[in-house]
Enzyme design. Structure first.
Site, PDB file in Angstrom:
ATOM      1  N   ASP A  46       0.847  -0.985   0.209  1.00 43.25           N
ATOM      2  CA  ASP A  46       0.110   0.049   0.068  1.00 43.25           C
ATOM      3  C   ASP A  46       1.006   1.236  -0.095  1.00 43.25           C
ATOM      4  OD1 ASP A  46      -2.633  -1.245   0.266  1.00 43.25           O
ATOM      5  OD2 ASP A  46      -1.933  -1.934   2.089  1.00 43.25           O
TER       6      ASP A  46
ATOM      7  N   ASP B 290     -14.233  -4.850  -2.402  1.00 40.14           N
ATOM      8  CA  ASP B 290     -14.168  -4.894  -0.691  1.00 40.14           C
ATOM      9  C   ASP B 290     -15.484  -5.022  -0.294  1.00 40.14           C
ATOM     10  OD1 ASP B 290     -11.393  -3.638  -1.055  1.00 40.14           O
ATOM     11  OD2 ASP B 290     -11.840  -1.627  -0.897  1.00 40.14           O
TER      12      ASP B 290
END
Lengths: 214, 254
Positions: free
Chosen positions: B12, B131
């Protein structure tokens, strides 16, 4: 010493950055060019025919840009490496997109894995994506690479060779398929050597050192 | 079957640094992306995924250069996600050296974007990121904006639809588990992996190596993604692969 030239054929189908980068990394003294210029390709010492995406679009671009004739010429004279759809384009015909005639360098068909692929009770996903083993058949391009090494594949169609002696690497995913084909100065692989870490880089290094004699 | 299950370390990245948060908040610095990607490549990672969590335009430019720098040194597949909204974003990332792009919110707002992207660049490079949060018994919903915005869309139905629209792979993150280290949400992983005919990457919640094994064996995932267990030196990728192989999972160990 004049540096050698390797041409990566660009016919507008996708990103050739990875193939270029990997070839340049294994042979810093070789000039690796991504090009669609027939003159440059015919002048090169080694030629790579890559390919991604759908075969109909690939073959249409290959024909439109006259790459079919360039490849036919290269095939007579110097080491040529096909990668992924580049291999499939070298076969007679693919059943993708309702059936597409290809270059016919190797007799045989390109077939769909199907949506109902099973093995030992397990449903196999398509595309065949990831690292799979390749059983080698003796060839200079496998030099220094352990038999059954894994390479990175991503494809939904596979090569079914007509002449078993042209199969230089055997793969298996629900069905047996040709992971590598070769004859004379031509070698072509279904996997992506440029994405296959050590084994892939070794194969590219072997290709750039190859004189085209099987 | 000889096809190996994959381990995918995830970076990330925010403003040029690898970071890791808990449930998408509480960010912690983990280092330089190029160095980290190289380290995982050398440890035998099967792919690397790179999620750009930067919102600013300047940040995006940094990301393109970073992808270029990583692609020069890493010869395994590289997926880039975060802020992919237009075909031009995909082209830029592929030209920078990415092999696949991961599309998340843009797919929810405009499913036809996935179709267009798959037609244009090929299904092999289109990953749809989902998600999901559990909202009831055997019921998971899609959330966007880093898990803040519910959409009312059923996660399993959505995955099936995205596969039909031309996704080549699903990256499934459990929002409840992300950064929590209690293991994947095996329920939603298995429900989606069994419902689609394309590979599914399980993500969110890995705290130990048994969680990776469970993701494949119980969750039926084709690949497992993890971040913090690798970033902070708890385990190497090679240790994780050995552990999975010892549990009887087909892995690439050479």
């Amino acid at each position: 010493m004049s540096s050698k030239l390797c041409a990566v054929i660009d016919y507008g189908m996708g990103n050739l950055h990875s193939a270029h980068g990997a070839l340049q990394t294994v042979a810093p003294d070789t000039r690796v060019l991504v090009t669609s210029d027939p003159e440059t390709i015919l002048k090169a010492d080694h030629v790579v025919l890559p390919g991604v995406g759908a075969i109909r679009d690939c073959m249409a671009e290959i024909r439109k840009q006259g790459i079919d004739q360039v490849v036919a010429e290269v095939r007579k004279t110097k080491p040529l490496l096909g990668i992924c759809v580049g291999l499939q384009a070298m076969m007679d015909r693919s059943e993708e997109n309702g059936g597409v005639d290809c270059l016919g360098l190797f007799p045989g068909q390109v077939r769909f894995f199907g949506n109902d692929l099973h093995e030992n009770g397990e449903h196999l996903k398509v595309p065949h994506m990831g690292w799979n083993k390749v059983a080698q058949v003796a060839h200079p391009l496998w030099a220094g690479i352990a038999d059954n090494s894994r390479f990175y594949f991503v494809h939904s169609y596979y090569v079914q060779a007509e002449k078993p002696e042209q199969v230089k690497g055997r793969g298996h995913y629900g069905v047996d398929f040709a992971a590598a084909m070769g004859e004379d100065n031509v070698f072509a692989v279904q996997f992506h050597p440029e994405k296959s870490h050590h084994a892939g880089l070794a194969l590219l290094r072997n290709f750039l050192a190859w004189d085209g004699q099987a | 079957m000889a096809l190996a299950k994959r381990i995918i370390p995830c970076l990330d990245v925010d403003k040029g640094r690898v970071v890791k948060g808990v449930n998408f908040v509480g960010i912690r610095d983990a280092g330089d992306p190029v160095e980290i990607a190289k380290r995982y490549n050398d440890q035998g990672a099967d792919e690397i995924t790179f999620l750009d969590i930067t919102a600013s335009h300047e940040g995006r430019e940094t990301t393109v250069h970073m992808v270029e720098a990583i692609a020069e040194q890493v010869f395994i597949p590289l997926t880039v996600g975060g802020g992919i909204r237009e075909l031009e974003d995909i082209r830029r990332m592929l030209n920078a050296g990415a092999d696949k792009v991961s599309i998340n919110s843009a797919a929810v707002y405009n499913p036809d974007f996935v179709k267009a992207a798959s037609d244009k660049f090929g299904a092999q490079c289109i990953v749809v990121a989902i998600d999901a949060k559990q909202v009831g018994d055997n019921h998971w919903e899609i959330f966007t904006h880093g898990g803040r915005k519910p959409t009312g869309i059923n996660a399993v139905e959505w995955a099936v639809k995205m596969a039909q629209y031309g996704a080549g792979e699903i990256l499934l993150t459990s929002m409840d588990r992300d950064g929590v280290k209690s293991g994947f949400d095996l329920g939603v992983t298995r429900a989606i992996a069994d419902a689609v005919n394309i590979p599914v990457i399980a993500s969110g919640g890995v705290g130990n190596l048994d969680h990776l094994v469970d993701g494949v064996k119980i969750g039926h995932a084709d690949a497992v993604l993890a971040a913090s267990i690798f970033h902070f030196g708890e385990y190497t990728v090679q240790q994780a692969k050995q552990h999975m192989a010892a549990a009887g999972i087909e892995m690439r160990l050479d």
